[in-house]
Design a protein around this motif. Structure first.
Motif, PDB file in Angstrom:
ATOM      1  N   GLN A 209      20.348  29.906 -24.650  1.00  0.00           N
ATOM      2  CA  GLN A 209      20.702  29.574 -26.031  1.00  0.00           C
ATOM      3  C   GLN A 209      22.133  30.002 -26.353  1.00  0.00           C
ATOM      4  O   GLN A 209      22.897  29.243 -26.955  1.00  0.00           O
ATOM      5  CB  GLN A 209      19.737  30.246 -27.023  1.00  0.00           C
ATOM      6  CG  GLN A 209      18.405  29.525 -27.187  1.00  0.00           C
ATOM      7  CD  GLN A 209      17.508  29.671 -25.980  1.00  0.00           C
ATOM      8  OE1 GLN A 209      17.587  30.663 -25.264  1.00  0.00           O
ATOM      9  NE2 GLN A 209      16.663  28.679 -25.763  1.00  0.00           N
ATOM     10  N   CYS A 210      22.497  31.219 -25.962  1.00  0.00           N
ATOM     11  CA  CYS A 210      23.842  31.722 -26.254  1.00  0.00           C
ATOM     12  C   CYS A 210      24.866  31.270 -25.220  1.00  0.00           C
ATOM     13  O   CYS A 210      26.069  31.404 -25.435  1.00  0.00           O
ATOM     14  CB  CYS A 210      23.837  33.243 -26.323  1.00  0.00           C
ATOM     15  SG  CYS A 210      22.768  33.897 -27.639  1.00  0.00           S
TER      16      CYS A 210
ATOM     17  N   CYS B 298      21.480  33.821 -20.698  1.00  0.00           N
ATOM     18  CA  CYS B 298      20.828  33.356 -21.925  1.00  0.00           C
ATOM     19  C   CYS B 298      21.197  31.897 -22.142  1.00  0.00           C
ATOM     20  O   CYS B 298      22.369  31.571 -22.355  1.00  0.00           O
ATOM     21  CB  CYS B 298      21.258  34.201 -23.125  1.00  0.00           C
ATOM     22  SG  CYS B 298      20.516  33.641 -24.680  1.00  0.00           S
TER      23      CYS B 298
ATOM     24  N   HIS C 200      14.990  34.068 -27.280  1.00  0.00           N
ATOM     25  CA  HIS C 200      15.776  33.179 -26.427  1.00  0.00           C
ATOM     26  C   HIS C 200      15.164  33.061 -25.029  1.00  0.00           C
ATOM     27  O   HIS C 200      14.324  33.870 -24.619  1.00  0.00           O
ATOM     28  CB  HIS C 200      17.213  33.693 -26.325  1.00  0.00           C
ATOM     29  CG  HIS C 200      17.990  33.550 -27.596  1.00  0.00           C
ATOM     30  ND1 HIS C 200      19.335  33.826 -27.704  1.00  0.00           N
ATOM     31  CD2 HIS C 200      17.601  33.144 -28.828  1.00  0.00           C
ATOM     32  CE1 HIS C 200      19.737  33.603 -28.940  1.00  0.00           C
ATOM     33  NE2 HIS C 200      18.698  33.205 -29.644  1.00  0.00           N
TER      34      HIS C 200
ATOM     35  N   ILE D  87      18.541  26.855 -32.252  1.00  0.00           N
ATOM     36  CA  ILE D  87      19.262  27.966 -31.632  1.00  0.00           C
ATOM     37  C   ILE D  87      20.056  28.731 -32.680  1.00  0.00           C
ATOM     38  O   ILE D  87      20.029  29.955 -32.739  1.00  0.00           O
ATOM     39  CB  ILE D  87      20.220  27.444 -30.539  1.00  0.00           C
ATOM     40  CG1 ILE D  87      19.439  26.705 -29.451  1.00  0.00           C
ATOM     41  CG2 ILE D  87      21.021  28.586 -29.932  1.00  0.00           C
ATOM     42  CD1 ILE D  87      20.331  26.008 -28.448  1.00  0.00           C
TER      43      ILE D  87
ATOM     44  N   HIS E  33      19.334  38.298 -29.056  1.00  0.00           N
ATOM     45  CA  HIS E  33      18.722  37.382 -28.093  1.00  0.00           C
ATOM     46  C   HIS E  33      17.214  37.262 -28.297  1.00  0.00           C
ATOM     47  O   HIS E  33      16.507  36.810 -27.403  1.00  0.00           O
ATOM     48  CB  HIS E  33      19.011  37.865 -26.674  1.00  0.00           C
ATOM     49  CG  HIS E  33      20.466  37.916 -26.340  1.00  0.00           C
ATOM     50  ND1 HIS E  33      21.209  36.794 -26.085  1.00  0.00           N
ATOM     51  CD2 HIS E  33      21.330  38.973 -26.248  1.00  0.00           C
ATOM     52  CE1 HIS E  33      22.457  37.139 -25.823  1.00  0.00           C
ATOM     53  NE2 HIS E  33      22.566  38.453 -25.923  1.00  0.00           N
TER      54      HIS E  33
END
Length: 555
Positions: A76-77, A74, A94, A292, A91
């Protein structure tokens, strides 16, 4: 202990005890021979991943689904995830990439870093290390020469003193001779007079006893002559008047050693900016930047300044005298109360992770260590504004005077000692505006110094030596309001990001001042402070909503 397995025994298959099994299950963490692989895979109750024994441990288990392997990443994370994680609300929306692709990208970064270390950084350190024995040799040679010069000078001073002593003794001998000659002459004159007086006395006695009229009548008295006594010889004998020995005066007369000066010249050890720029893989801006994460702060009216401690923790300051450390997942971690009320002008994080902030009320620069505030710089006449940390560990402070006569300036501090001041260009013209307008500051990856000057409605960029490079004044044709620069930051691509307060967006320009993009789609309202993390995610303080937005703007 199993008698069939001792410390000297070979590795065996966990199912059939066949020695030296060539396979391994990364999920079940067991060794397998080729014959047992099929049997192990027939256990459908759980997932398996069979890999060659040499590649065991290459798979990552999903922390949320223990029976699953992380096959995706992922962006974004910034974490590896399994397929099952993609459907979770955490998520939602994402972007995911295959973990193999992510690893390839990371390996490219590792390769670039390795190349920079091997080709530029390590040789530079070797060069520095080799110069130290040379410096030691120079020190020894220099010290021996200085010691010899001191001894020679001492011998010369001794010779001069001996000359002075010899002259004084010679002068004394001359005086003695002159005095002795005067005494001898005086003595001769007295003896002669004594002889005359003795003869006269004898003559008088003879005449007194004589009846010779002729002899007596021929007498002429000399008493009047003898009554005039010879002059008394008065002599002032010479005295020696020694001067008080003043050790300091003698030391000053003899000479002195200049002070030992040990300075670190960071520019001698700075990597070539072209090499450091190329060590980062080229990245492309995305057409539509996206939020985000959004942090709701505790500020009631205004969120101002932001600085990244790391990729998860950020320092934020607002409309009060509290500096707050937030974690993206857990929220508020720590609060620090400043020494004055709502007068922190800007903040930055040092290379060692300490927080630095400027205080206009006290005209100070302060460092926070374990909630303890220590004043490290106190200005006279000047008021500190924007502050940033450089790649070499120095601190840059933008400052102004409140007299509307003196142009603002940027000062570089090394170990909190001033080492550079930037105020005028080569023609003697002021680089920055007058007055109390706060200037925010950031060092670019190519070592340029970028200042957001609200008073001039411009971003002024100079190189590391303080020489003017360019000025960016925004894009008036596409803006509703005039360019309103506030917070400023730079990223790994040497791009400059500027918060445009009244136009509710972020300008992105390249290292030479060319416009690249204007971010105005992330619901920003009065953006103020900016910073980027190590992955080029942008953090923006939204002053009107008192939130901090984490924005992805690279692909």
């Amino acid at each position: 202990m199993d008698p069939r397995r001792t410390a000297q025994d070979v590795l065996r298959c966990d199912l059939c005890e066949t020695p030296v099994p060539p396979m391994y299950c990364d999920i079940c963490l067991i060794h397998l021979c080729k014959a047992c692989v099929g049997e192990h895979l027939s256990e459908f109750a759980k997932e398996h991943k069979i890999v060659p024994f040499e590649k065991r441990g290459s798979s990552t288990k999903c922390p949320n689904h223990s029976s699953k392997i992380c096959e995706l990443y992922c962006e974004q994370c910034d974490i590896p995830i399994c397929v099952q994680c993609t459907s979770s609300t955490q998520h939602q929306g994402h972007t995911f990439v295959y973990i193999v692709k992510f690893l390839e990208k990371q390996r490219s970064v590792l390769q670039k870093d390795l190349q920079e270390l091997e080709k530029f950084i390590y040789p530079k350190y070797q060069e520095i290390a080799l110069s130290i024995p040379v410096q030691k040799g120079t020190l020894n040679t220099s010290s021996q020469k200085i010691a010899s010069d001191i001894s020679k000078h001492g011998e010369e001073m001794h010779r001069q003193i001996d000359v002075i002593i010899k002259k004084l003794k010679s002068d004394l001998d001359g005086m003695d001779s002159k005095y002795l000659a005067a005494l001898n002459k005086h003595e001769e004159e007295i003896k002669h007079m004594l002889s005359d007086i003795t003869q006269t006395i004898a003559d008088l006695k003879k005449k007194l006893n004589s009846d010779d009229v002729g002899l007596v009548s021929a007498y002429k008295s000399r008493n009047a002559e003898f009554r005039r006594l010879p002059p008394k010889l008065t002599v002032t004998l010479p005295r020696f008047s020694p001067q008080k020995i003043d050790k300091q005066q003698i030391s000053a007369l003899f000479g002195s050693l200049s002070e030992l000066s040990i300075k670190t010249k960071e520019q001698n050890y700075t990597m070539d900016s072209s090499s450091t720029e190329h060590s980062t893989p080229e990245r492309s801006l995305i057409d539509v930047p996206q939020i985000i994460t959004e942090i709701n702060t505790d500020f009631f009216q205004y969120a101002k300044h932001v600085s990244c401690l790391n990729d998860e923790d950020i320092w934020i300051h607002g409309n009060d005298n509290i500096l707050r450390l937030y974690n993206l997942q857990r929220g508020l971690l720590k609060s620090v109360k400043t020494k004055s009320w709502n007068c922190a002008m800007d903040l930055a994080v040092t290379r060692t992770g300490d927080l630095v902030y400027t205080d206009k009320a006290n005209r100070t620069v302060n460092i926070v260590k374990n909630k303890e505030i220590q004043t490290v710089i106190t200005l006279q006449g000047w008021i500190p504004g924007g502050v940033c940390r450089t790649s070499s560990g120095d601190i840059l402070v933008a400052m102004y005077m409140d007299n509307w006569k003196t142009p603002s300036k940027v000062v570089r501090y090394s170990d909190f000692t001033e080492k550079q001041s930037i105020q005028y260009n080569d023609n003697g013209q002021a680089l920055y505006s007058l007055g109390h307008y706060t200037k925010y500051i950031s060092e670019n990856r190519n070592l340029d110094i970028c200042v957001s000057d609200w008073g001039a409605r411009a971003v002024v960029v100079v190189n590391q030596a303080g020489e003017f490079r360019f000025m960016y004044t925004g894009l008036p044709s596409s803006s509703k309001e005039s360019f309103d620069p506030y917070g400023i930051t730079t990223d790994s691509q040497s791009r400059i990001l500027i918060a445009d307060f009244n136009n509710h967006g972020i300008h992105i320009i390249d290292k030479d001042g060319q416009f690249l993009q204007f971010i105005d789609n992330c619901h920003l309202e009065k953006p103020h402070g900016l910073c980027v993390d190590t992955k080029d995610n942008l953090f923006v303080t939204d002053s009107r909503t008192c939130t901090v937005k984490k924005i992805q703007y690279y692909k």
